[in-house]
Scaffold this motif. Structure first.
Motif, PDB file in Angstrom:
ATOM      1  N   SER B 176       0.592  -1.377   0.107  1.00 28.86           N
ATOM      2  CA  SER B 176       0.301  -0.132   0.132  1.00 28.86           C
ATOM      3  C   SER B 176       0.666   1.267   0.228  1.00 28.86           C
ATOM      4  CB  SER B 176      -1.226   0.221   1.310  1.00 28.86           C
ATOM      5  OG  SER B 176      -1.725   0.880   1.596  1.00 28.86           O
ATOM      6  N   GLN B 177       0.107   2.029  -0.928  1.00 27.63           N
ATOM      7  CA  GLN B 177       0.872   3.574  -0.593  1.00 27.63           C
ATOM      8  C   GLN B 177       0.842   4.249   1.074  1.00 27.63           C
ATOM      9  OE1 GLN B 177      -1.122   4.484  -4.105  1.00 27.63           O
ATOM     10  NE2 GLN B 177       0.759   5.702  -5.061  1.00 27.63           N
ATOM     11  N   ASP B 178      -0.470   4.013   0.984  1.00 26.28           N
ATOM     12  CA  ASP B 178      -0.619   4.648   2.973  1.00 26.28           C
ATOM     13  C   ASP B 178      -0.222   4.223   3.591  1.00 26.28           C
ATOM     14  OD1 ASP B 178      -2.283   5.129   4.800  1.00 26.28           O
ATOM     15  OD2 ASP B 178      -4.000   5.515   3.769  1.00 26.28           O
ATOM     16  N   THR B 179       0.854   5.051   4.404  1.00 29.11           N
ATOM     17  CA  THR B 179       1.495   4.338   6.032  1.00 29.11           C
ATOM     18  C   THR B 179       0.416   3.553   6.884  1.00 29.11           C
ATOM     19  OG1 THR B 179       1.620   6.663   6.175  1.00 29.11           O
ATOM     20  CG2 THR B 179       3.500   5.276   5.484  1.00 29.11           C
ATOM     21  N   ASP B 180      -1.085   4.421   7.310  1.00 35.19           N
ATOM     22  CA  ASP B 180      -1.660   4.276   8.378  1.00 35.19           C
ATOM     23  C   ASP B 180      -2.207   3.323   8.070  1.00 35.19           C
ATOM     24  OD1 ASP B 180      -3.317   5.682  10.319  1.00 35.19           O
ATOM     25  OD2 ASP B 180      -5.140   5.566   8.818  1.00 35.19           O
ATOM     26  N   ILE B 196       5.747  -1.449   1.286  1.00 35.42           N
ATOM     27  CA  ILE B 196       5.233  -0.430   1.029  1.00 35.42           C
ATOM     28  C   ILE B 196       5.688   0.298  -0.115  1.00 35.42           C
ATOM     29  CG2 ILE B 196       7.223   1.012   1.987  1.00 35.42           C
ATOM     30  CD1 ILE B 196       5.423   3.590   3.117  1.00 35.42           C
ATOM     31  N   TYR B 197       5.162   1.138  -0.839  1.00 29.27           N
ATOM     32  CA  TYR B 197       4.103   1.394  -2.230  1.00 29.27           C
ATOM     33  C   TYR B 197       5.170   2.949  -2.484  1.00 29.27           C
ATOM     34  CZ  TYR B 197       2.719   2.195  -7.093  1.00 29.27           C
ATOM     35  OH  TYR B 197       2.723   2.123  -8.242  1.00 29.27           O
ATOM     36  N   PRO B 198       6.392   3.762  -2.124  1.00 25.62           N
ATOM     37  CA  PRO B 198       6.277   4.993  -1.972  1.00 25.62           C
ATOM     38  C   PRO B 198       6.634   5.848  -3.113  1.00 25.62           C
ATOM     39  CG  PRO B 198       8.159   3.429  -1.694  1.00 25.62           C
ATOM     40  CD  PRO B 198       7.488   2.943  -2.407  1.00 25.62           C
ATOM     41  N   SER B 199       6.397   7.315  -2.536  1.00 27.48           N
ATOM     42  CA  SER B 199       6.617   7.679  -4.215  1.00 27.48           C
ATOM     43  C   SER B 199       8.560   7.888  -4.012  1.00 27.48           C
ATOM     44  CB  SER B 199       6.128   9.563  -3.665  1.00 27.48           C
ATOM     45  OG  SER B 199       7.343   9.476  -2.654  1.00 27.48           O
ATOM     46  N   SER B 200       9.216   7.470  -4.130  1.00 21.99           N
ATOM     47  CA  SER B 200      11.003   7.835  -3.982  1.00 21.99           C
ATOM     48  C   SER B 200      11.725   6.199  -3.106  1.00 21.99           C
ATOM     49  CB  SER B 200      11.394   8.930  -3.774  1.00 21.99           C
ATOM     50  OG  SER B 200      11.569   8.803  -2.464  1.00 21.99           O
ATOM     51  N   TYR B 201      12.372   6.206  -3.373  1.00 20.83           N
ATOM     52  CA  TYR B 201      13.095   5.005  -3.491  1.00 20.83           C
ATOM     53  C   TYR B 201      13.090   5.853  -1.377  1.00 20.83           C
ATOM     54  CZ  TYR B 201      17.201   2.602  -1.244  1.00 20.83           C
ATOM     55  OH  TYR B 201      17.588   1.648  -0.018  1.00 20.83           O
ATOM     56  N   ASP B 202      14.271   6.470  -1.330  1.00 20.26           N
ATOM     57  CA  ASP B 202      13.850   7.207   0.171  1.00 20.26           C
ATOM     58  C   ASP B 202      13.133   7.630   0.860  1.00 20.26           C
ATOM     59  OD1 ASP B 202      17.381   7.063  -0.553  1.00 20.26           O
ATOM     60  OD2 ASP B 202      16.688   9.482  -1.346  1.00 20.26           O
ATOM     61  N   ASN B 203      12.615   8.068   0.694  1.00 20.73           N
ATOM     62  CA  ASN B 203      11.498   8.008   1.602  1.00 20.73           C
ATOM     63  C   ASN B 203      10.918   6.787   1.682  1.00 20.73           C
ATOM     64  OD1 ASN B 203       8.006   7.682   0.781  1.00 20.73           O
ATOM     65  ND2 ASN B 203       8.500   9.535   2.083  1.00 20.73           N
ATOM     66  N   GLY B 204      10.867   5.454   1.063  1.00 25.66           N
ATOM     67  CA  GLY B 204      10.400   4.434   0.821  1.00 25.66           C
ATOM     68  C   GLY B 204      11.022   3.617   2.443  1.00 25.66           C
ATOM     69  N   ILE B 216       9.396  -2.882  -0.042  1.00 23.98           N
ATOM     70  CA  ILE B 216       9.310  -2.157  -0.607  1.00 23.98           C
ATOM     71  C   ILE B 216       9.217  -2.574  -2.069  1.00 23.98           C
ATOM     72  CG2 ILE B 216      10.055   0.518  -1.541  1.00 23.98           C
ATOM     73  CD1 ILE B 216      12.681  -0.139   0.899  1.00 23.98           C
ATOM     74  N   THR B 217       7.802  -1.680  -2.610  1.00 24.30           N
ATOM     75  CA  THR B 217       7.479  -2.072  -3.799  1.00 24.30           C
ATOM     76  C   THR B 217       7.997  -0.696  -4.531  1.00 24.30           C
ATOM     77  OG1 THR B 217       5.909  -3.568  -2.882  1.00 24.30           O
ATOM     78  CG2 THR B 217       5.623  -2.917  -5.015  1.00 24.30           C
ATOM     79  N   ILE B 218       8.549  -0.953  -5.622  1.00 20.37           N
ATOM     80  CA  ILE B 218       8.971   0.510  -6.744  1.00 20.37           C
ATOM     81  C   ILE B 218       9.625  -0.158  -7.562  1.00 20.37           C
ATOM     82  CG2 ILE B 218      11.533   0.599  -5.730  1.00 20.37           C
ATOM     83  CD1 ILE B 218      11.319   3.216  -4.974  1.00 20.37           C
ATOM     84  N   SER B 219       9.061   1.274  -8.884  1.00 20.58           N
ATOM     85  CA  SER B 219       9.260   1.089 -10.300  1.00 20.58           C
ATOM     86  C   SER B 219      10.862   0.656 -10.265  1.00 20.58           C
ATOM     87  CB  SER B 219       8.766   2.119 -10.949  1.00 20.58           C
ATOM     88  OG  SER B 219       9.347   2.392 -12.191  1.00 20.58           O
ATOM     89  N   THR B 220      11.196   0.432 -11.749  1.00 20.77           N
ATOM     90  CA  THR B 220      12.568  -0.129 -11.584  1.00 20.77           C
ATOM     91  C   THR B 220      13.519   1.037 -12.381  1.00 20.77           C
ATOM     92  OG1 THR B 220      14.262  -1.902 -12.892  1.00 20.77           O
ATOM     93  CG2 THR B 220      12.280  -0.882 -13.771  1.00 20.77           C
ATOM     94  N   ASP B 221      12.186   1.965 -12.497  1.00 20.88           N
ATOM     95  CA  ASP B 221      12.819   3.297 -12.794  1.00 20.88           C
ATOM     96  C   ASP B 221      12.788   4.201 -11.643  1.00 20.88           C
ATOM     97  OD1 ASP B 221      12.400   2.750 -15.337  1.00 20.88           O
ATOM     98  OD2 ASP B 221      11.261   4.000 -15.892  1.00 20.88           O
ATOM     99  N   ASP B 222      13.205   3.507 -10.739  1.00 20.39           N
ATOM    100  CA  ASP B 222      13.610   4.159  -9.425  1.00 20.39           C
ATOM    101  C   ASP B 222      14.201   4.720  -8.295  1.00 20.39           C
ATOM    102  OD1 ASP B 222      11.430   6.737 -10.675  1.00 20.39           O
ATOM    103  OD2 ASP B 222       9.784   5.787  -9.721  1.00 20.39           O
TER     104      ASP B 222
END
Lengths: 186, 273
Positions: B176-180, B196-204, B216-222
């Motif tokens: 999920s993108q929602d931490t709560d 977590i599915y974050p907006s950026s790697y560092d944030n995740g 962490i689930t993340i786009s391979t571009d990021d």
């Protein structure tokens, strides 16, 4: 056998398709003896979009010419999947049938109407096994066709809406490239 | 000239048949788990999240599938991606505005002549042979117009129920993108494997460490290969998505993630065989 029964039931219900097939039959029969025509009778076309869905292979037969107005019938074949979701060879079959009327000499305005038979494999809603569903849809076409009377390359672009299950309209387009076989004179 | 052509052809055949060699170092014992992206992925004529798409993916050799999960008005979990049903079905509105009985008769409209149905998770899991041989990632989509807290509680209860019903505790990952929402899932069951599915790697990375998540689930571009290694050093699993071409599959594999949610299932399965 069930599929044949379904098709026969649908043909009885679907008067447009039945009429199309009857007209096609009589036209082919009446033209069987004619060999010399001013225009080549046979065409093959590859169509992107159009009545085949994403694309189709088509055979078109010239039915009649009245001055610059030409009538033809077309049958096509297309598929989405050759094997089903269990990886068994079990192709979806999309078969568009249509009658076209086009007006002009080399540059034509082209109108078409027909029915598309779709036989698609879905998971049935009870056992979740692959099961075939046959449906009929209306295909329409309004476009431009480039074609020489003597035969050769054929190009066509059209607005080609589909009335799926003869109930819901989908705006659609087509682009076709084909070849009209050279006319034979005996 | 003929000989040169022959040599060129043979060289082409040789190089195209050559197997890719990868050294994979991850938290999964050097193996990457191949998941379909909502089944067979973007661009396939089977609609994403449909029964046919997910089954085709499993029958193509993937170890499982990611799927987008939403909650109906009567608390049934269904597999559907978009916020609004009008994006690619004959209905309009959010999933949560409909009961399962209403959704069951809906169909995807993305492709002419094809009428695949919307799928409930119950339907899926009750009809997969050898269910426990596969793994599934639920991308939890939280779309509601009602009270968010009540909605999340109901959603989490439905997830817990379906995992229990099919004994899938070891086979399901939740993202999920929602931490709560992730925090509430963790409170519900400590053993849930949460991504977590974050907006950026560092944030995740910081959120995953704070919340004690599984990965962490993340786009391979990021994400870079070095960042994947960093996550692994922190005992965080990495799931990559956005691999919709053969080249992207290969790039993703080169980063040694633990999971790839691919749009080119057959290619990735073959490459990692």
């Amino acid at each position: 056998m069930d599929d044949l029964r379904t098709i026969s039931r649908m043909l009885t219900k679907n008067k447009t398709l039945l009429l199309f097939l009857i007209l096609l039959h009589f036209n082919l029969a009446s033209n069987a003896q004619e060999v010399d025509t001013s225009t080549s009778r046979h065409q093959v076309l590859i169509e992107a979009g159009g009545s085949g869905g994403y694309g189709s292979l088509n055979y078109e037969y010239l039915l009649k010419e009245v001055k610059s107005l030409t009538f033809s019938a077309r049958i096509g074949l297309s598929t989405y999947h050759l094997s089903d979701y269990k990886n068994t060879v079990n192709p979806d079959v999309i078969m568009p049938l249509a009658i076209y009327a086009y007006y002009g000499n080399q540059h034509h305005i082209d109108l078409g109407i027909g029915q598309t038979l779709s036989s698609v494999v879905y998971a049935d809603g009870s056992m979740y096994e692959p099961s075939r569903t046959v449906q009929f849809h209306t295909n329409l076409s309004l476009g431009y066709r480039y074609q020489n009377n003597e035969g050769g390359m054929v190009y066509k672009v059209a607005y080609a809406p589909i009335i799926e299950n003869n109930s819901s309209l989908r705006n659609w387009a087509s682009f076709s490239v084909g070849y009209a076989f050279k006319k034979k004179k005996i | 000239m003929k000989r040169q052509l022959l040599i060129c052809s043979l060289a082409f055949v040789f190089f195209s048949c050559q197997k890719d060699n990868f050294t994979i170092t991850n938290l999964n014992g050097g193996k990457i788990t191949v998941l379909g992206h909502a089944g067979m992925g973007i661009g396939n004529t089977y609609p994403m999240n449909s029964y046919e798409s997910i089954l085709k993916c499993l029958n193509t050799g993937a170890q499982g599938s990611e799927m987008d999960v939403q909650l109906t008005k009567d608390s049934v979990l269904v597999a559907y991606h978009s916020r609004d049903l009008s994006d690619n079905t004959n209905l309009s509105g959010i999933v949560h505005a409909f009961t399962w009985a209403e959704l069951k008769s809906a169909y995807y409209t993305s492709t002419p002549y094809l009428r695949y149905s919307i799928l409930s998770l119950d339907e899926l899991f009750s009809n997969i042979e050898n269910l426990h041989d596969y793994v599934f990632t639920f991308d939890c989509k939280l779309f509601t117009q009602e009270n968010a807290t009540t909605y999340k509680k109901t959603y989490i209860n439905s997830i817990a129920k379906i995992i229990d019903r099919y004994d899938l505790a070891d086979n399901v990952y939740l993202e999920s993108q929602d931490t709560d929402f992730l925090l509430r899932l963790k409170q519900k069951n400590q053993s849930f494997k949460l991504f977590i599915y974050p907006s950026s790697y560092d944030n995740g990375l910081s959120k995953a460490l704070d919340l004690g998540l599984y990965g962490i689930t993340i786009s391979t571009d990021d994400i870079t290969k070095e960042q994947v290694e960093e996550a692994h050093r922190n005992n965080l699993h990495i799931a990559l998505w956005n691999t919709h071409s053969k080249r992207r599959n290969k790039e993703a594999v080169d980063k040694s993630p633990d999971f790839i949610q691919t749009d080119r299932v057959a290619h990735l399965v073959k490459m990692l065989e």
